[in-house]
Design a protein around this motif. Structure first.
Motif, mmCIF file in Angstrom:
data_model
loop_
_atom_site.group_PDB
_atom_site.id
_atom_site.type_symbol
_atom_site.label_atom_id
_atom_site.label_comp_id
_atom_site.label_asym_id
_atom_site.label_seq_id
_atom_site.Cartn_x
_atom_site.Cartn_y
_atom_site.Cartn_z
ATOM 1 N N ASP A 155 0.825 -1.210 0.000
ATOM 2 C CA ASP A 155 0.000 0.000 0.000
ATOM 3 C C ASP A 155 0.855 1.255 0.000
ATOM 4 O O ASP A 155 0.574 2.213 -0.716
ATOM 5 N N HIS A 156 1.897 1.255 0.821
ATOM 6 C CA HIS A 156 2.725 2.449 0.947
ATOM 7 C C HIS A 156 4.187 2.044 1.073
ATOM 8 O O HIS A 156 4.736 2.024 2.168
ATOM 9 N N PRO A 157 4.845 1.687 -0.024
ATOM 10 C CA PRO A 157 6.256 1.303 0.050
ATOM 11 C C PRO A 157 7.079 2.442 0.646
ATOM 12 O O PRO A 157 6.851 3.616 0.346
ATOM 13 N N ALA A 158 8.022 2.089 1.489
ATOM 14 C CA ALA A 158 8.772 3.093 2.242
ATOM 15 C C ALA A 158 10.198 3.204 1.729
ATOM 16 O O ALA A 158 10.863 2.203 1.451
ATOM 17 N N ALA A 159 10.662 4.438 1.644
ATOM 18 C CA ALA A 159 12.061 4.701 1.327
ATOM 19 C C ALA A 159 12.843 4.755 2.637
ATOM 20 O O ALA A 159 12.451 5.462 3.566
ATOM 21 N N SER A 160 13.916 4.026 2.700
ATOM 22 C CA SER A 160 14.742 4.019 3.906
ATOM 23 C C SER A 160 15.901 5.005 3.762
ATOM 24 O O SER A 160 16.173 5.532 2.677
ATOM 25 N N SER A 161 16.590 5.223 4.864
ATOM 26 C CA SER A 161 17.763 6.094 4.840
ATOM 27 C C SER A 161 18.826 5.551 3.884
ATOM 28 O O SER A 161 19.488 6.314 3.169
ATOM 29 N N SER A 162 18.977 4.238 3.838
ATOM 30 C CA SER A 162 19.983 3.648 2.945
ATOM 31 C C SER A 162 19.623 3.852 1.478
ATOM 32 O O SER A 162 20.514 4.011 0.630
ATOM 33 N N ASP A 163 18.322 3.869 1.145
ATOM 34 C CA ASP A 163 17.910 4.159 -0.238
ATOM 35 C C ASP A 163 18.348 5.565 -0.644
ATOM 36 O O ASP A 163 18.870 5.779 -1.746
ATOM 37 N N ILE A 164 18.089 6.522 0.238
ATOM 38 C CA ILE A 164 18.438 7.913 -0.060
ATOM 39 C C ILE A 164 19.952 8.065 -0.152
ATOM 40 O O ILE A 164 20.475 8.740 -1.059
ATOM 41 N N ASP A 165 20.676 7.438 0.771
ATOM 42 C CA ASP A 165 22.138 7.512 0.732
ATOM 43 C C ASP A 165 22.687 6.912 -0.554
ATOM 44 O O ASP A 165 23.660 7.428 -1.133
ATOM 45 N N TYR A 166 22.079 5.813 -1.014
ATOM 46 C CA TYR A 166 22.523 5.170 -2.257
ATOM 47 C C TYR A 166 22.419 6.143 -3.429
ATOM 48 O O TYR A 166 23.345 6.281 -4.234
ATOM 49 N N ILE A 167 21.273 6.834 -3.529
ATOM 50 C CA ILE A 167 21.072 7.769 -4.637
ATOM 51 C C ILE A 167 22.053 8.924 -4.549
ATOM 52 O O ILE A 167 22.704 9.287 -5.549
ATOM 53 N N LEU A 168 22.185 9.516 -3.369
ATOM 54 C CA LEU A 168 23.085 10.656 -3.215
ATOM 55 C C LEU A 168 24.534 10.252 -3.462
ATOM 56 O O LEU A 168 25.296 10.991 -4.109
ATOM 57 N N GLU A 169 24.927 9.092 -2.971
ATOM 58 C CA GLU A 169 26.301 8.630 -3.176
ATOM 59 C C GLU A 169 26.627 8.506 -4.657
ATOM 60 O O GLU A 169 27.693 8.946 -5.114
ATOM 61 N N HIS A 170 25.704 7.930 -5.420
ATOM 62 C CA HIS A 170 26.000 7.697 -6.832
ATOM 63 C C HIS A 170 25.934 8.963 -7.658
ATOM 64 O O HIS A 170 26.755 9.155 -8.568
ATOM 65 N N GLU A 183 4.619 12.844 8.510
ATOM 66 C CA GLU A 183 5.536 12.495 9.588
ATOM 67 C C GLU A 183 5.944 11.031 9.522
ATOM 68 O O GLU A 183 7.106 10.676 9.771
ATOM 69 N N ALA A 184 5.003 10.153 9.165
ATOM 70 C CA ALA A 184 5.344 8.731 9.037
ATOM 71 C C ALA A 184 6.355 8.518 7.917
ATOM 72 O O ALA A 184 7.284 7.700 8.043
ATOM 73 N N GLU A 185 6.201 9.233 6.813
ATOM 74 C CA GLU A 185 7.157 9.107 5.715
ATOM 75 C C GLU A 185 8.521 9.643 6.129
ATOM 76 O O GLU A 185 9.559 9.033 5.825
ATOM 77 N N ARG A 186 8.541 10.778 6.814
ATOM 78 C CA ARG A 186 9.823 11.322 7.284
ATOM 79 C C ARG A 186 10.518 10.337 8.231
ATOM 80 O O ARG A 186 11.731 10.122 8.146
ATOM 81 N N GLU A 187 9.733 9.750 9.127
ATOM 82 C CA GLU A 187 10.303 8.799 10.074
ATOM 83 C C GLU A 187 10.839 7.571 9.346
ATOM 84 O O GLU A 187 11.924 7.057 9.683
ATOM 85 N N SER A 188 10.113 7.087 8.343
ATOM 86 C CA SER A 188 10.587 5.918 7.590
ATOM 87 C C SER A 188 11.907 6.222 6.890
ATOM 88 O O SER A 188 12.774 5.344 6.781
ATOM 89 N N GLN A 189 12.068 7.453 6.433
ATOM 90 C CA GLN A 189 13.283 7.833 5.712
ATOM 91 C C GLN A 189 14.484 8.037 6.631
ATOM 92 O O GLN A 189 15.603 8.257 6.157
ATOM 93 N N ARG A 190 14.236 7.964 7.937
ATOM 94 C CA ARG A 190 15.339 8.006 8.900
ATOM 95 C C ARG A 190 15.777 6.600 9.323
ATOM 96 O O ARG A 190 16.749 6.440 10.051
ATOM 97 N N ARG A 230 6.469 3.617 8.414
ATOM 98 C CA ARG A 230 5.465 4.153 7.480
ATOM 99 C C ARG A 230 4.065 3.699 7.863
ATOM 100 O O ARG A 230 3.083 4.429 7.644
ATOM 101 N N LYS A 231 3.930 2.537 8.465
ATOM 102 C CA LYS A 231 2.624 2.041 8.873
ATOM 103 C C LYS A 231 2.051 2.806 10.063
ATOM 104 O O LYS A 231 0.914 2.559 10.473
ATOM 105 N N GLY A 232 2.820 3.759 10.593
ATOM 106 C CA GLY A 232 2.330 4.546 11.711
ATOM 107 C C GLY A 232 1.234 5.519 11.350
ATOM 108 O O GLY A 232 0.585 6.085 12.231
ATOM 109 N N ALA A 233 1.001 5.739 10.053
ATOM 110 C CA ALA A 233 -0.069 6.646 9.609
ATOM 111 C C ALA A 233 -1.227 5.825 9.068
ATOM 112 O O ALA A 233 -1.023 4.814 8.386
#
Length: 577
Positions: free
Chosen positions: A308-323, A545-552, A563-566
């Motif tokens: 329903d709501h796939p979550a982006a993790s901190s490692s996903d964001i780091d992967y994109i920024l690193e590359h 807020e749930a999305e922000r928390e998932s991204q941390r 992400r399921k917190g919302a």
């Protein structure tokens, strides 16, 4: 033919139509393929219904790379047919079907080796251009050019000097995927389809071994009812297997979900006039110009958690920024990230465990009488997928009823807003003068609404205050928030901020600042009382807020839990239809 308005009253009428008559075809799923199926079937003269549990494009179809492209990397896989098919569809969309929504975008393919790489990559891009031209719809797209390192850095000054020895500049196209999907549904409604969002299928109706319709629940009222149809099309993307299970039969294929994450950064963080396409060890990374922003992505990883709501993790964001930082002179940081979104690609399950190697081909099956399943594919080829699915449904309909139904005609059917777009674009200065809007505002509206811009300007003429920028999201006018609920089927605050406008990924606060104003603009048209307005705001803030928390969170498991917190569904206490 006057374009249908996806208004609250139109939804009520559609629900009555769905419950009150025998349909030829019921489509389950309001993503790009489901909306395409509804349009295809309606333009063949069939009685059609479309139901969607949430909002148009609320899943995969609003979370893509926003590209309409042939898939340059599929040439390496020698999948020439898929590339040629997609390039034809790209040209059709740009020239005839949706010129107001789909437009060219240049890309640089940086070269890091000498000699052989330029020859190898150049041959591939030349073939790409040739396939586009031979489709009959590629004559409007510029051909590729070879650039020196100096020429590449002139087009993209933010590139590090040591990141390339040269580049190839080529062209593809981009689209606002959520708006395009909504336009498909609206065009289907214009041709007579009964279209309803927030209408969840909770079971399939069967007589003997045959599927004859669906049991649904109106999530706005809690009412349950049955929809009878000669053929049902399951176009639910990554939920294909779950929907198929309602028939209590095994499907002929399985669908696996691959998560793709994108980040959005302001345009001034990167200096460049083109997009970039970069190779990584796991995927292809795009850096795509997007109005006053850049979209950067994507990842490509297997996903077996909440669909329903796939979550982006901190490692996903780091992967994109690193590359991406490997090629940028001034590295991006987490503080530069305005927005993040994650989507799931529906891939046909194969023997290869790497999701990036699973097939982007689509499949159609009719394993249960009365139930057609379509899955796989890519956004660009939605129309071909829809045609194949409706062809299969028509075969079943003809066998069951003896009726003769004509072939697909969607290659000739422009979406609403396409007719007259070019003439209005040429008249944009006159429109600006007449409306009192700045020319850049009129261009913005034309690129989002096409010739339907006149309906937006009518709202402003009737209520001049709607010409003011939306507080907290000044790139949009207040009239656009109103139009989203009066004409574009938005039912909730999240629908407006996330999909009709793209505020949720284009502002650092993820749309929180704009939410109260949008709620105030929408409430009268949707019949919200004060309590419902507060529920809408609370739901949106919790989602952000749930999305922000998932991204941390460090990984998929913890990100999914956060992400399921919302809550998923906004409760409705009062609605005026």
């Amino acid at each position: 033919m006057s374009p249908a308005a996806l208004s609250p009253r139109a939804r009520t009428a559609a629900l009555k139509k769905l419950a009150g008559q025998q349909l030829d075809v019921l489509v389950i799923g309001g993503g790009v393929v489901g909306a395409g199926c509804a349009l295809d079937a309606a333009t063949r003269g069939l009685k059609v219904g479309l139901v969607e549990a949430r909002d148009f494009a609320s899943g995969t179809s609003s979370r893509s790379s926003k590209l309409v492209h042939g898939g340059l990397r599929y040439l390496e896989m020698l999948d020439f047919r898929l590339v040629a098919e997609a390039l034809k569809e790209r040209g059709l969309l740009m020239r005839r079907l949706a010129p107001h929504l789909v437009r060219p975008v240049p890309f640089l393919y940086p070269l890091t080796g000498r000699g052989w790489e330029r020859w190898y990559a150049g041959s591939g891009v030349a073939l790409y251009d040739a396939l586009a031209k031979t489709s009959g719809y590629g004559t409007d797209m510029p051909v590729h050019r070879h650039l020196t390192r100096h020429g590449a850095r002139k087009a993209f000054p933010s590139l590090r000097k040591d990141a390339l020895v040269g580049a190839i500049k080529y062209y593809d196209a981009q689209v606002d995927d959520a708006r395009h999907t909504m336009f498909l549904a609206r065009t289907a409604a214009t041709y007579g389809a009964a279209v309803a969002t927030r209408t969840r299928v909770i079971g399939l109706l069967k007589e003997s071994e045959r599927v004859v319709g669906a049991e649904v629940i109106d999530l706005e009222t809690g009412n349950r009812f049955e929809i009878r149809a000669s053929q049902v099309i399951n176009a639910t993307g990554v939920w294909t297997d779950e929907t198929q299970a309602m028939a209590r039969e095994r499907g002929q294929f399985k669908v696996r979900a691959s998560k793709g994450v994108h980040v959005v950064v302001p345009r001034d963080r990167i200096r460049g006039e083109t997009g970039l396409i970069l190779r990584t060890e796991k995927s292809v990374l795009f850096v795509i110009p997007w109005k006053r922003h850049w979209i950067i992505g994507t990842t490509d990883t297997d996903w077996e958690l909440s669909k329903d709501h796939p979550a982006a993790s901190s490692s996903d964001i780091d992967y994109i920024l690193e590359h991406v930082n490997r090629v940028l002179e001034v590295p991006l940081t987490r503080d530069d990230v305005e927005g993040v979104y994650a989507g799931l690609r529906p891939l046909l399950a194969g023997e290869d465990e790497a999701t990036s190697k699973l097939s982007r081909e689509h499949a159609v099956a009719h394993s249960v009488p009365g139930l057609v399943v379509v899955a796989g594919g890519k956004y660009t080829t939605y129309r071909v997928m829809a045609a194949d699915a409706v062809d299969e449904a028509v075969r079943g309909l003809e066998i069951a009823t003896g009726r003769s139904v004509g072939p697909c005609v969607t290659e000739q059917i422009p979406l609403v807003g396409a007719d007259g777009f070019q003439a209005l674009w040429n008249q944009r200065r006159t429109l600006a003068s007449q409306s009192g809007l700045a020319i850049n505002r009129v261009e913005h509206l034309l690129e989002r609404y096409g010739s339907l811009v006149l309906e937006v300007l009518d709202l402003i003429a009737a209520e001049p205050d709607l010409a003011e920028p939306l507080p907290g999201a000044e790139d949009y006018l207040q009239a656009e928030a109103v139009y989203a609920v009066t004409h574009e089927g938005a039912r909730h605050l999240d629908d407006v901020l996330t999909r009709r406008l793209r505020v949720s990924i284009e502002t650092f606060d993820r749309g929180v600042g704009a939410a109260p104003s949008v709620a105030d603009l929408a409430r009268g048209y949707l019949g919200w009382d004060s309590a419902q307005r507060e529920r809408e705001l609370e739901h949106y803030l919790k989602r952000v807020e749930a999305e922000r928390e998932s991204q941390r969170q460090p990984d998929d498991l913890t990100a999914d839990a956060a992400r399921k917190g919302a809550p998923d569904v906004v409760p409705v206490s009062h609605a005026v239809e």
